[in-house]
Design an enzyme around this catalytic site. Structure first.
Site, PDB file in Angstrom:
ATOM      1  N   ASN A 138       0.850  -1.193   0.000  1.00 24.41           N
ATOM      2  CA  ASN A 138       0.000   0.000   0.000  1.00 24.41           C
ATOM      3  C   ASN A 138       0.880   1.235   0.000  1.00 24.41           C
ATOM      4  O   ASN A 138       1.935   1.265   0.642  1.00 24.41           O
ATOM      5  CB  ASN A 138      -0.900   0.013   1.241  1.00 24.41           C
ATOM      6  CG  ASN A 138      -1.689   1.307   1.382  1.00 24.41           C
ATOM      7  OD1 ASN A 138      -1.368   2.159   2.209  1.00 24.41           O
ATOM      8  ND2 ASN A 138      -2.699   1.472   0.557  1.00 24.41           N
ATOM      9  N   GLU A 201      -1.314   0.563  -5.114  1.00 24.23           N
ATOM     10  CA  GLU A 201      -1.294   1.901  -5.700  1.00 24.23           C
ATOM     11  C   GLU A 201      -0.086   2.126  -6.609  1.00 24.23           C
ATOM     12  O   GLU A 201      -0.160   2.904  -7.567  1.00 24.23           O
ATOM     13  CB  GLU A 201      -1.299   2.965  -4.600  1.00 24.23           C
ATOM     14  CG  GLU A 201      -2.606   3.119  -3.869  1.00 24.23           C
ATOM     15  CD  GLU A 201      -2.798   2.125  -2.731  1.00 24.23           C
ATOM     16  OE1 GLU A 201      -3.843   2.169  -2.064  1.00 24.23           O
ATOM     17  OE2 GLU A 201      -1.881   1.287  -2.515  1.00 24.23           O
ATOM     18  N   ASP A 249      -6.482  21.474   8.521  1.00 24.98           N
ATOM     19  CA  ASP A 249      -6.913  20.512   7.510  1.00 24.98           C
ATOM     20  C   ASP A 249      -7.563  21.210   6.322  1.00 24.98           C
ATOM     21  O   ASP A 249      -7.509  22.427   6.177  1.00 24.98           O
ATOM     22  CB  ASP A 249      -7.848  19.467   8.138  1.00 24.98           C
ATOM     23  CG  ASP A 249      -7.524  18.059   7.652  1.00 24.98           C
ATOM     24  OD1 ASP A 249      -7.388  17.882   6.424  1.00 24.98           O
ATOM     25  OD2 ASP A 249      -7.399  17.162   8.483  1.00 24.98           O
TER      26      ASP A 249
END
Length: 428
Positions: A138, A201, A249
């Site tokens: 991953n 990925e 964020d």
């Protein structure tokens, strides 16, 4: 990354900053003023390394990195995720890096972006790990708080890396990881895509690279990573937590402090005169890399409901997370509302969704507003869904993420289409 930089320097503005700049607030202040340019800081006060930012801060740059136009980005990501390409070329660290040493984060020019931040944050580091049971690899991007010369706090949400980490904890073992910083934008984009936990990925990235992606075998952990400017090797320690945050964020608001896992680093490698990639929190690069890869997931879900969907965009004004605009070729009166329901289910964080006809450019905010102004009758075309699960990043939601969702069907009435024809479009 450097090959991509050379390829775009004639078509996109690249700002080279020669003056001495500090990683404490000065880098972020400059980036805030130049949120759509590539910026290279060549003279960092706290480090001999340079900083680069903005290689993915426009859709045009992302499109160039995967050799498509902006409207083709979604279809190209769908194609790559459905047709990953195995990677055959693997090289050594000694062939690809000129410096290898024990991990020392003081060597890196890690910015502190805002004054209430928990500290200096790695924001463009891609963590590579393997499932402790299956060995499936991953790659995913995570924010990491510098906690010492060889320690990082890492924010992990319940997705693939979290699953790997919890498995390793159950085995009472650390999870081996590598952190790649300064990669080609296509590789970075692939690491942000949403694919099944059984997929890789990096094989998606290899499809973006037309089968030419090479990997580098780490020295102290059993992992291979893409070519990058800086490589860190280490482990996520089991059962150990430390405070992580505050951190700004997507919504340009502070996320809360949490107890998060700890990374212990063992080794680091870097190229001559490396460029450390810094992503400005709440900047365009942050928004696009987190949100844009969700557009294919929405597209596929909507396509299952309304096959004539044309494109999907998570808009920058909606933080590339909370607002979607979807273009369709409308065939039946209920298509718009069915699209809204499919989109809200496909991306649970989605808060507001607008559906428009194919004559509306969903990459143009004014065009979307035009559709709402001329094709919406509030009591008939607006869906309001209270008490739905939304995004924890939404300041208006409850702490658990519960919110009210709104869908706007801004499509033409099929039995009165001529009433909505845009005369100016007939001049094209």
């Amino acid at each position: 990354m450097r090959d991509f930089l050379k390829a775009i320097e004639n078509d996109f503005k690249v700002i080279n900053v020669e003056n001495e700049i500090s990683t404490k607030y000065e880098v972020s202040k400059f980036l805030k003023q130049h949120d759509k340019e590539v910026v290279i800081f060549k003279n960092i006060k706290e480090s001999e390394m340079g900083i680069i930012s903005g290689i993915c801060n426009t859709r045009e740059k992302i499109a160039r990195s995967i050799s498509v136009t902006v409207p083709q980005i979604t279809s190209r990501i769908v194609e790559a995720t459905e047709n990953p390409t195995p990677i055959e070329k693997i090289e050594t660290t000694t062939k690809n890096f000129q410096v290898s040493m024990d991990a020392d984060l003081t060597k890196l020019p890690v910015p502190t972006y805002y004054r209430k931040d928990g500290g200096a944050y790695l924001t463009a580091g891609v963590i590579i790990a393997k499932d402790p049971e299956t060995g499936v690899r991953n790659a995913s991007i995570h924010r990491m708080l510098v906690n010492g010369t060889d320690m990082l706090g890492v924010r992990i949400v319940p997705r693939n890396l979290y699953t790997y980490y919890k498995k390793a904890e159950e085995f009472e073992k650390p999870l081996e990881i590598a952190i790649a910083i300064g990669m080609h934008p296509a590789t970075l984009l692939a690491s942000c895509t949403s694919i099944p936990i059984t997929s890789d990925e990096l094989e998606v990235a290899n499809t973006f690279h037309n089968g030419e992606l090479k990997l580098i075998k780490c020295d102290t952990v059993d992992l291979e990573v893409p070519d990058c400017e800086i490589l860190l090797e280490g482990q996520i320690l089991p059962h150990e937590r430390a405070p992580e945050g505050p951190f700004v964020d997507l919504t340009d608001t502070y996320d809360v402090i949490r107890q998060e896992p700890i990374i212990k680093l063992s080794k680091m490698h870097y190229k001559n005169n490396p460029l450390y990639h810094a992503i400005m929190p709440a900047g365009n690069e942050h928004k696009l890399l987190q949100g844009l890869p969700q557009e294919p997931r929405i597209y596929k879900a909507v396509q299952n409901t309304v096959p004539t969907v044309r494109n999907v965009v998570l808009t920058e004004g909606g933080c590339c997370w909370l607002h979607a605009a979807i273009s369709i070729q409308k065939q039946t009166p209920g298509d718009g509302k069915n699209v809204i329901m499919a989109a809200l289910a496909a991306h649970p964080s989605l808060k507001h969704c607008v559906v428009v006809d194919e004559d509306i450019d969903i990459f143009n905010g004014a065009d979307i507003e035009y559709a709402i102004a001329t094709r919406v009758k509030g009591d008939e075309d607006i869906l309001i869904i209270p008490g739905a699960r939304g995004s924890s990043l939404d300041p208006r939601a409850t702490p658990e993420g519960t919110t009210t969702k709104v869908g706007v069907d801004a499509t033409k009435l099929l039995d009165k289409k001529e009433k909505f024809e845009r005369v100016s479009k007939m001049l094209d």
